[in-house]
Design an enzyme around this catalytic site. Sequence first.
Site, PDB file in Angstrom:
ATOM      1  CB  SER A  40      17.062 -46.447 -27.379  1.00 48.40           C
ATOM      2  OG  SER A  40      16.870 -46.534 -25.979  1.00 48.40           O
ATOM      3  CE  LYS A 100      13.978 -47.293 -28.906  1.00 49.46           C
ATOM      4  NZ  LYS A 100      12.687 -46.744 -28.799  1.00 49.46           N
ATOM      5  CG  HIS A 122      15.864 -51.007 -26.363  1.00 44.78           C
ATOM      6  ND1 HIS A 122      14.979 -50.036 -25.919  1.00 44.78           N
ATOM      7  CD2 HIS A 122      17.073 -50.681 -25.833  1.00 44.78           C
ATOM      8  CE1 HIS A 122      15.627 -49.174 -25.164  1.00 44.78           C
ATOM      9  NE2 HIS A 122      16.900 -49.539 -25.094  1.00 44.78           N
ATOM     10  CG  ASN A 123      11.142 -49.380 -26.515  1.00 47.94           C
ATOM     11  OD1 ASN A 123      12.345 -49.236 -26.673  1.00 47.94           O
ATOM     12  ND2 ASN A 123      10.282 -48.416 -26.779  1.00 47.94           N
ATOM     13  CD  GLU A 137      12.659 -48.308 -21.894  1.00 44.76           C
ATOM     14  OE1 GLU A 137      11.680 -47.566 -21.677  1.00 44.76           O
ATOM     15  OE2 GLU A 137      13.408 -48.178 -22.886  1.00 44.76           O
TER      16      GLU A 137
END
Length: 490
Positions: A130, A185, A188-189, A192
Amino acid sequence: MEPQADIALIGLAVMGQNLILNMNDHGFTVVAFNRTVEKVDQFLAGAAKGTKVIGAHSLAEMVSLLKKPRRVMMLVKAGAAVDEFIEHLLPLLEPGDIIIDGGNSLFEDTNRRVKYVESKGLLYVGTGVSGGEEGARHGPSIMPGGSPAAWPQVKDIFQAVSAKVEDGTPCCDWVGEGGAGHYVKMVHNGIEYGDMQLICEAYNIMKLGLGLSADEMHTVLAEWNQGELDSYLIEISRDILAFKDTDGSPLVDKILDTAGQKGTGKWTVINSQDLGIPITLMAEAVFSRCISALKEERVKAAKKLKGPRPALTSIAANPEKKKAFINDIMSALYASKIVSYAQGYMLMRAAAKEYGWNLNYGGIALMWRGGCIIRSRFLGKIKEAYDHNPKLSNLLLDDYFRGEIKRSQKGWRNIVATAAKKGIPVPAFSTALAFYDQYRSAVLPANLLQAQRDYFGAHTYERVDKPRGEFFHTNWTGRGGTTSSSTYNV
């Protein structure tokens, strides 16, 4: 040519090129390959000119240039392309060699690929990367998982090229087996998505409610970025609001209000439903993008569906009230952000239990502390919370975050209530507050819901005056029988 390269990278889009240049800067010799081989020559003659980067025009040539154990990293589109390259690579590699997927693959695909590649005697790494093109070039957040035996072979490269926090600690560490790296990940997205939606809602209230210009909002976000909201996304939003089009007007005002998405946020929400974890804010962020895509329908609806006018005239006309209201918007954004991260960590905790991973929650916060899109000062506090109590069940119960919610709560509630009265949509602010109020409720109305389920489907219920795990069925109408259905939760 004798094998001399440390790693090969397949895929010369912007992320791939920048990551190769980053590796080169740190003293690693990289072989570059792309399915369209003309891109290899263009890269060597352009951005990679004067570097140690080696070009390959076939996979066989690429593999021949690698030192053993060979490390081959793919930065290609998730899905079929990854599987195709694996099949092409397997005949060219030997036991102990390592295939690395650095794209945004679904963690379940990575679980499958780890098992498959290991069955062929090779090792597999599925790693989240990222930070966008800037992060890839100067230091991304890297979240590797897969075959544990592969980590010592890729650790030096990954940690060298990753972002570093203030004390020099790399924003990269081993996450776990199988698809753990890609899972982290994915979360995380999802976070986000939530962070971006929250900032957009704050922007919308300032724009529609207070009538602030883009320049005025730029100043507000610049101030916010000096405090607890200090983050990459606040920083770039600040800069976007100041950016002018060729005619001198704010460019942001000319951008069509329809948002795209690549699917990682949706994957997060789908998995949360599978695990029964209420990541309500991320879900609203995904659905808000879906609603934004209904542009033509919304334009028609706006002409027929009436509501209150959004202007907060009396507040906007009074400098002291306006300043206080902007502070309340900041409180709503901050408190909602805490809820979003709490939900994300709830999801990772449930996933660790479901998939048998031993996730280091403080370590994950450290990996996200620099390089990635959600990097922020805030993540340092999350690491502190899990360092203090590694078994913390929910971030909302940590002393620091509990205090921050208490401090922000009055302003948060004022913004949600005012927005509802004025017809300004704040789905993420609202759902975060609803979750907080549900989570802090010792009693919820689900007792009535269970009675309804038992009434129409004989689904049974538990009683407050009996031990947990003991189930009952009532013949509510006098016409039903005593037989109940099986008791289970999906």
